[in-house]
Design an enzyme around this catalytic site. Structure first.
Site, PDB file in Angstrom:
ATOM      1  N   LYS A 238      36.501  14.474 124.533  1.00 29.56           N
ATOM      2  CA  LYS A 238      35.264  14.093 124.927  1.00 29.56           C
ATOM      3  C   LYS A 238      35.285  12.626 125.611  1.00 29.56           C
ATOM      4  CE  LYS A 238      32.597  11.606 122.040  1.00 29.56           C
ATOM      5  NZ  LYS A 238      31.990  10.456 122.785  1.00 29.56           N
ATOM      6  N   ASN A 239      35.859  11.688 125.194  1.00 30.97           N
ATOM      7  CA  ASN A 239      35.829  10.729 125.887  1.00 30.97           C
ATOM      8  C   ASN A 239      36.585  10.441 127.379  1.00 30.97           C
ATOM      9  OD1 ASN A 239      34.496   9.499 123.970  1.00 30.97           O
ATOM     10  ND2 ASN A 239      36.139   8.073 123.039  1.00 30.97           N
TER      11      ASN A 239
ATOM     12  N   ARG B 222      25.128   7.176 125.340  1.00 29.86           N
ATOM     13  CA  ARG B 222      25.439   5.823 125.699  1.00 29.86           C
ATOM     14  C   ARG B 222      26.219   5.913 127.234  1.00 29.86           C
ATOM     15  NH1 ARG B 222      24.635   1.093 123.554  1.00 29.86           N
ATOM     16  NH2 ARG B 222      26.657   0.484 124.718  1.00 29.86           N
TER      17      ARG B 222
ATOM     18  N   CYS C 107      22.545   0.993 119.020  1.00 33.59           N
ATOM     19  CA  CYS C 107      22.811   2.128 118.431  1.00 33.59           C
ATOM     20  C   CYS C 107      23.344   2.065 117.184  1.00 33.59           C
ATOM     21  CB  CYS C 107      24.007   2.915 119.402  1.00 33.59           C
ATOM     22  SG  CYS C 107      25.447   2.441 119.177  1.00 33.59           S
TER      23      CYS C 107
ATOM     24  N   ARG D 122      26.490  -3.103 120.825  1.00 33.12           N
ATOM     25  CA  ARG D 122      27.161  -2.346 121.985  1.00 33.12           C
ATOM     26  C   ARG D 122      26.531  -2.949 123.253  1.00 33.12           C
ATOM     27  NH1 ARG D 122      28.886   3.690 120.546  1.00 33.12           N
ATOM     28  NH2 ARG D 122      30.248   3.435 122.071  1.00 33.12           N
TER      29      ARG D 122
ATOM     30  N   ASP E 180      37.892   5.087 116.138  1.00 34.95           N
ATOM     31  CA  ASP E 180      37.273   6.427 116.273  1.00 34.95           C
ATOM     32  C   ASP E 180      37.872   7.213 115.082  1.00 34.95           C
ATOM     33  OD1 ASP E 180      35.414   5.867 117.917  1.00 34.95           O
ATOM     34  OD2 ASP E 180      36.394   7.105 119.759  1.00 34.95           O
TER      35      ASP E 180
ATOM     36  N   ARG F 280      27.777  16.430 118.979  1.00 34.03           N
ATOM     37  CA  ARG F 280      28.134  15.650 120.257  1.00 34.03           C
ATOM     38  C   ARG F 280      29.715  15.708 120.924  1.00 34.03           C
ATOM     39  NH1 ARG F 280      27.152  10.035 119.683  1.00 34.03           N
ATOM     40  NH2 ARG F 280      28.142   9.994 121.572  1.00 34.03           N
TER      41      ARG F 280
HETATM   42  C1  UD1 Z   1      34.512   3.827 123.725  1.00 36.71           C
HETATM   43  C2  UD1 Z   1      34.268   5.320 123.385  1.00 36.71           C
HETATM   44  C3  UD1 Z   1      34.209   5.087 121.840  1.00 36.71           C
HETATM   45  C4  UD1 Z   1      35.430   4.203 121.206  1.00 36.71           C
HETATM   46  C5  UD1 Z   1      35.224   3.055 121.782  1.00 36.71           C
HETATM   47  C6  UD1 Z   1      36.120   1.991 121.255  1.00 36.71           C
HETATM   48  C7  UD1 Z   1      33.537   6.622 125.309  1.00 36.71           C
HETATM   49  C8  UD1 Z   1      32.507   7.522 125.680  1.00 36.71           C
HETATM   50  N1  UD1 Z   1      33.386   5.924 124.085  1.00 36.71           N
HETATM   51  O1  UD1 Z   1      33.100   3.206 123.691  1.00 36.71           O
HETATM   52  O2  UD1 Z   1      34.409   6.701 121.406  1.00 36.71           O
HETATM   53  O3  UD1 Z   1      34.805   4.094 119.740  1.00 36.71           O
HETATM   54  O4  UD1 Z   1      35.284   2.984 123.382  1.00 36.71           O
HETATM   55  O5  UD1 Z   1      37.611   2.563 121.229  1.00 36.71           O
HETATM   56  O6  UD1 Z   1      34.611   6.268 125.675  1.00 36.71           O
HETATM   57  N2  UD1 Z   1      31.688  -4.824 124.709  1.00 36.71           N
HETATM   58  C9  UD1 Z   1      31.146  -5.908 125.049  1.00 36.71           C
HETATM   59  N3  UD1 Z   1      30.376  -5.897 126.305  1.00 36.71           N
HETATM   60  C10 UD1 Z   1      30.206  -4.813 127.120  1.00 36.71           C
HETATM   61  C11 UD1 Z   1      31.084  -3.597 126.785  1.00 36.71           C
HETATM   62  C12 UD1 Z   1      31.658  -3.789 125.467  1.00 36.71           C
HETATM   63  O7  UD1 Z   1      31.098  -6.936 124.467  1.00 36.71           O
HETATM   64  O8  UD1 Z   1      29.986  -4.908 128.241  1.00 36.71           O
HETATM   65  C13 UD1 Z   1      32.049  -4.831 123.344  1.00 36.71           C
HETATM   66  C14 UD1 Z   1      31.575  -3.859 122.505  1.00 36.71           C
HETATM   67  O9  UD1 Z   1      30.392  -4.312 121.871  1.00 36.71           O
HETATM   68  C15 UD1 Z   1      32.779  -3.513 121.287  1.00 36.71           C
HETATM   69  C16 UD1 Z   1      33.833  -3.688 122.119  1.00 36.71           C
HETATM   70  O10 UD1 Z   1      33.551  -4.234 123.208  1.00 36.71           O
HETATM   71  O11 UD1 Z   1      32.591  -4.550 120.525  1.00 36.71           O
HETATM   72  C17 UD1 Z   1      34.661  -2.483 122.469  1.00 36.71           C
HETATM   73  O12 UD1 Z   1      33.607  -1.410 123.058  1.00 36.71           O
HETATM   74  P1  UD1 Z   1      33.950  -0.716 124.211  1.00 36.71           P
HETATM   75  O13 UD1 Z   1      35.451  -0.234 124.404  1.00 36.71           O
HETATM   76  O14 UD1 Z   1      33.212  -0.702 125.811  1.00 36.71           O
HETATM   77  O15 UD1 Z   1      33.087   0.813 123.678  1.00 36.71           O
HETATM   78  P2  UD1 Z   1      32.715   1.980 124.589  1.00 36.71           P
HETATM   79  O16 UD1 Z   1      33.258   1.943 125.909  1.00 36.71           O
HETATM   80  O17 UD1 Z   1      31.178   2.195 124.415  1.00 36.71           O
END
Ligand code: UD1
Length: 419
Positions: free
Chosen positions: A22-23, A93, A117, A122, A306, A398
């Protein structure tokens, strides 16, 4: 609304095939926006998030043909809309992933802010900061991120926090920027590498794939390619846990065990016999009760957030006391009170949960709160004595392809019921 009805206590045995990740598929479908010519994406899992992405791209004018064998043909040559609307972004998202490619190829994009969420706030500030560094003008107004740029310019970006979709968005923006970009503290998740390999197949120039420093030499255009999506390591891990929690033996095929090392190590510590080949992995619990395993989530290659809910379920029935620390998302313990309803002994303090294993969980009505929490509840239900009804399983749909068929194949007693 659909629910799962699970009668637990069956020892799971057999073999299942891992689906496409998925990711990985979500950023790769977003990357098709960068291609001037048609593209073929294979090993696409049949998931609600994939359907949402297909709808999002279709509304932009992308032509997509999805066949039953998991192949999507995409033609992004005629884009008419550059917006990801709130109605779609609020259900997924990962819609934020169209921001980088739209901006890079068409010089404009508007993407609804994802908002909060279930698993935390996030934010997407690092996506925005990185795009500004690449020369984009980005405004946040009316609940939308509105970005524009004549042509993005290469830049040196140091990400403050390791972010998976943030790295992917900036990578997709940088491949068409003028000059060289460097993304430091990049996420090293295998799904980021899969996207990078796909972009290279489209004609992008990227060095350092798989490391925390990606160096991108921008090119003028990218072409479509034929790409097969990586297998899902989280789905693989979930089925292995189904063996561990029921005392059974499950082999997952068409997968890459080398991407699951931290998870396999924990399964061995729990007492499972783990065997693997290049594209398969098997966990045999030999009808023993698992031992408790403490863990701390962190970016790849450390233990994946995850898989945290699934190991919470395992620890709920294990012999001993385990400490689980969640360092990625601040609110990813919503499965804990549901596990308590099934008889688990759990104390949560901040981002740490102390789980004292009990020999037997009992079936109960429970509520799924997010995708991976749902997986944890399904595992607990498989091990529990009696009947569990899991509500809000749309979360599960999902990210897990044909979960009830695959679990039934392993001997589980699971039904989807409408009520
Ligand atoms: C992706 C995965 C999700 C997984 C997560 C962490 C997808 C579609 N989803 O989510 O399954 O659980 O990685 O491995 O690939 N953060 C910030 N600012 C930003 C972006 C992120 O502070 O602009 C923080 C987030 O709040 C969190 C951390 O960074 O604490 C990691 O989040 P992130 O790796 O961005 O998660 P996703 O990419 O949303």
């Amino acid at each position: 609304m659909e629910k799962f009805l699970i009668n637990g206590g069956v020892v799971l045995r057999g073999s299942v095939r891992a689906s496409g990740s998925k990711n990985a598929v979500l950023p790769i479908l977003a990357a098709t926006l960068l291609a001037d010519s048609p593209m073929i994406v294979r090993n696409v899992p049949d998931l609600r998030d994939v359907k949402t992405t297909v709808q999002l791209l279709s509304e932009m004018g992308v032509k997509l043909e999805h066949d039953a064998s998991g192949v999507i043909q995409v033609d992004s040559s005629q884009i008419t809309e550059f917006t990801a609307p709130y109605d779609l972004v609020k259900t997924m998202r990962a819609s934020i992933l169209v921001l980088g490619p739209l901006l890079a190829r068409f010089g404009q994009a508007a993407v609804s802010l994802p908002g909060g969420c279930a698993i935390g706030t996030r934010p997407v500030d690092l996506h925005i900061k990185g795009l500004r560094a690449l020369g984009a003008e980005v405004e946040v107004e009316g609940g939308y991120i509105r970005a524009q740029a004549k042509r993005l310019k290469g830049a040196h970006i140091v990400l403050e926090t390791v972010t998976v979709t943030g790295t992917e968005n900036l990578l997709m923006a940088a491949v068409l920027a003028e000059g060289t970009s460097v993304i430091e503290n990049a996420a090293r998740e295998p799904e980021v590498s899969d996207l990078a390999h796909c972009l290279v197949a489209m004609g992008a120039q990227i060095e350092g794939i798989g490391s925390d420093t990606l160096t991108i030499q921008g090119v003028d255009s990218l072409a479509g390619c034929d790409y097969s999506v990586l297998s899902d390591r989280i789905e693989t891990g979930t089925y292995l846990l189904a063996a561990a929690i029921t005392g059974g033996c499950v082999k997952v095929t068409d997968t890459q065990p080398n991407l699951l090392e931290s998870v396999l190590l924990k399964l061995e510590q729990a007492g499972a016999v783990v065997e693997s080949g290049d594209d398969w992995v098997q966990v045999d619990m030999q009808e023993r009760r698992p031992k408790s395993v403490s863990l701390r989530t962190a970016p790849h290659p450390a233990f994946p957030t995850d898989m945290q809910a699934q190991f919470s379920a395992l620890n709920a029935v294990a012999d001993g006391v385990a400490t689980i620390t969640e360092t990625i998302f601040e609110n990813r313990f919503m499965h804990m009170p549901e596990l308590q309803r099934m008889g688990a002994t759990i104390e949560v303090q901040g981002n740490t949960a102390v789980i004292t294993g009990t020999p037997q969980l009992y079936g109960a009505p429970v509520m799924a709160t997010d995708l991976r929490a749902s997986a944890g509840l399904i595992l607990a239900a498989l091990a529990a004595q009696g009947e569990t009804i899991i509500d809000r399983i749309y979360h599960m749909d999902r990210g897990y392809e044909q979960i009830e068929q695959k679990l039934t194949q392993l001997g589980a007693n699971i039904q989807r019921i409408a009520c």
